[in-house]
Design a protein around this motif. Structure first.
Motif, PDB file in Angstrom:
ATOM      1  N   UNK A 167     -30.557   6.697  -5.088  1.00  0.00           N
ATOM      2  CA  UNK A 167     -31.610   7.255  -4.238  1.00  0.00           C
ATOM      3  C   UNK A 167     -32.884   6.431  -4.354  1.00  0.00           C
ATOM      4  N   UNK A 168     -33.164   5.950  -5.576  1.00  0.00           N
ATOM      5  CA  UNK A 168     -34.325   5.087  -5.782  1.00  0.00           C
ATOM      6  C   UNK A 168     -34.170   3.803  -4.984  1.00  0.00           C
ATOM      7  N   UNK A 169     -32.935   3.331  -4.911  1.00  0.00           N
ATOM      8  CA  UNK A 169     -32.638   2.134  -4.119  1.00  0.00           C
ATOM      9  C   UNK A 169     -32.924   2.383  -2.647  1.00  0.00           C
ATOM     10  N   UNK A 170     -32.560   3.593  -2.168  1.00  0.00           N
ATOM     11  CA  UNK A 170     -32.873   3.957  -0.778  1.00  0.00           C
ATOM     12  C   UNK A 170     -34.378   3.975  -0.558  1.00  0.00           C
ATOM     13  N   UNK A 171     -35.098   4.534  -1.547  1.00  0.00           N
ATOM     14  CA  UNK A 171     -36.556   4.631  -1.439  1.00  0.00           C
ATOM     15  C   UNK A 171     -37.171   3.243  -1.327  1.00  0.00           C
ATOM     16  N   UNK A 172     -36.667   2.309  -2.114  1.00  0.00           N
ATOM     17  CA  UNK A 172     -37.205   0.950  -2.067  1.00  0.00           C
ATOM     18  C   UNK A 172     -36.880   0.272  -0.747  1.00  0.00           C
ATOM     19  N   UNK A 173     -35.697   0.591  -0.202  1.00  0.00           N
ATOM     20  CA  UNK A 173     -35.358   0.036   1.108  1.00  0.00           C
ATOM     21  C   UNK A 173     -36.322   0.547   2.160  1.00  0.00           C
ATOM     22  N   UNK A 174     -36.667   1.851   2.079  1.00  0.00           N
ATOM     23  CA  UNK A 174     -37.612   2.422   3.037  1.00  0.00           C
ATOM     24  C   UNK A 174     -38.978   1.747   2.891  1.00  0.00           C
TER      25      UNK A 174
END
Lengths: 274, 81
Positions: B39-46
Motif C-alpha cells: 500500500x505504501x508503494x501505491x502511495x508513492x506511485x500516487x
C-alpha cells in the motif's frame, strides 16, 4: 512502567507531529530542496550524462559514492546473516526418505544414506507434498521474472528501475525456485559459494569501474574518463558508466538476497528448509 | 495527486500498519506487513516517486515478506492464544 512507556511514546509522537507542520508542503516550489539542488539535476541531467531518468543519474552518477557504500552495506548484511546463522552442527543427523514404488517413508540415522538411488527420494522432515500445478506455474513464471529483471537493469536509464530493483527480481526468481521445488535443488543450481562470490564480484565491478576512472587520470567515479575505452564521447561515456555500475549493483543484490534466503530458511544448515 | 485515492490508500496504510502490530499470529503479522509495504508503494506511485515505489514493491512487499515467512517457519507455537 507500561504507563511511563505509553506517555513517552505519546509525547515523542506528538512532538514529531507538531514539528511536521514546519515542513514545506508537498511539491512546494519555494522549499530549500527545490530551489538549490533539484533544478540543477532536472535541467542538466540530460546534457551532463545523456540519461533521461533523473533518479538513475543522481543515484549512480552524481551520488555514485553513496550508492557504492550502499552496495557494500548489502554485502555486509549477507555476510552478517552468514556469520550469525551458519554454525557447523555435529548432532546426530537423521534424514527422511520415501520409497517411491510403495510410498513408504523411512527415517534413516547415521550416514549410510541411499543418495543416488532411483527408488528413494529425499524429503524434508516438515515435508509438504509437492504440487504439480504450483511447480509447473513457478517454472514458467521464473523465466519471465528473469527476463523482466534484465530489462529493468538494462532499461534503468529510461524508465523506473535500475540495479537494486533488477537485482532483487533476479534473486526473487531463484527464491521462487527454492520455494516451489525444494531448497536442495536450488542450492545445487546456485550454490552458497557462488552466491558469496557473486556478491563480492558485484561490489568489485562497481569499485573497479570507479577505480578505472582513477587509473585513466580523472576523479574517482568520473565515468567521462572511460570515453577512450568505450569509443564514445565524454557524455555518452557517463551513461555507459552508469550501466556498468548498475550491473555491479544488480549482481551483488541478487547474490546477497539468495544467500540470505538460504541461511534464513534453513536456519544455517542449508539442508532442509522452506 | 488525486485526493480521494490518496485518502483511501492512506487510511488503508494506517489500518494495515495497526493490524500488523496488534495481530497475535506471527505469520499474519508478516503478511500484514507485506500488505502495508504494497500500500505504501501505491502511495508513492500516487505521489509520483515511481523509482521508490518500485524498490518498495520488490524489496518491501516481495523479498522481505519471504524472509519473514521463512524465519517464522522455524518458530514453534507455545501458547494457544
Amino acid at each position: 512502567m507500561k504507563i511511563l512507556g505509553k506517555i513517552t511514546i505519546l509525547l515523542c509522537g506528538g512532538l514529531l507531529l507538531f514539528f511536521t507542520s514546519d515542513f514545506p508542503d508537498f511539491g512546494d516550489a519555494n522549499s530549500p530542496a527545490s530551489t538549490h539542488l533539484s533544478p540543477y539535476f532536472i535541467e542538466h541531467t540530460l546534457e551532463d550524462t545523456a540519461v533521461p531518468n533523473v533518479v538513475t543519474s543522481v543515484l549512480a552518477d552524481y551520488r555514485g559514492y553513496d550508492t557504492m557504500f550502499e552496495t557494500t552495506v548489502i554485502l555486509t548484511a549477507g555476510l552478517a546473516c552468514f556469520l550469525l546463522l551458519k554454525i557447523p552442527t555435529k548432532e546426530v543427523k537423521q534424514r527422511y526418505y520415501r520409497h517411491e514404488p510403495t510410498g513408504v517413508t523411512l527415517r534413516i540415522e547415521g550416514d549410510r544414506y541411499p543418495d543416488k538411488s532411483a527408488v528413494f527420494t529425499r524429503i524434508d522432515s516438515t515435508w509438504v507434498p509437492s504440487d504439480m500445478i504450483i511447480n509447473f506455474t513457478c517454472r514458467i513464471l521464473i523465466s519471465f521474472i528473469q527476463i523482466f529483471a534484465l530489462y529493468v537493469v538494462a532499461h534503468g536509464h529510461h524508465s523506473p528501475g535500475g540495479g537494486f530493483q533488477g537485482g532483487v527480481l533476479l534473486g526473487a526468481s531463484v527464491i521462487l525456485f527454492a520455494i516451489s521445488g525444494n531448497l536442495r535443488a536450488a542450492i545445487k543450481q546456485f550454490g552458497e559459494k557462488t552466491a558469496a562470490l557473486f556478491g563480492a564480484a558485484g561490489v568489485f565491478i562497481y569499485v573497479g569501474t570507479a577505480a578505472l576512472c582513477l587509473a585513466l587520470g580523472e576523479n574517482f567515479l568520473n565515468y567521462s574518463a572511460l570515453a577512450p575505452l568505450l569509443g564514445t564521447d565524454r557524455i555518452m561515456a557517463r551513461s555507459h558508466g552508469i550501466l556498468s555500475v548498475e550491473i555491479g549493483v544488480a549482481v551483488a543484490v541478487m547474490a546477497v538476497m539468495i544467500w540470505i534466503y538460504y541461511n534464513l530458511s534453513s536456519a544455517g544448515k542449508q539442508d532442509e528448509g522452506l | 495527486m488525486i485526493l480521494p485515492i490518496d485518502l483511501i490508500v492512506l487510511v488503508l496504510v494506517i489500518v494495515s500498519a495497526v493490524a500488523a502490530i496488534t495481530v497475535k499470529d506471527l505469520l499474519s503479522a508478516s503478511v500484514m506487513l507485506g500488505a502495508y509495504s504494497f500500500l505504501l508503494c501505491l502511495l508513492w506511485t500516487v505521489m509520483g516517486a515511481v523509482d521508490v515505489a518500485f524498490t518498495e514493491a520488490t524489496v518491501g512487499a516481495g523479498v522481505s515478506t519471504v524472509f519473514c515467512v521463512s524465519a517464522i517457519f522455524h518458530t514453534t507455537r507455545r501458547t494457544k492464544d
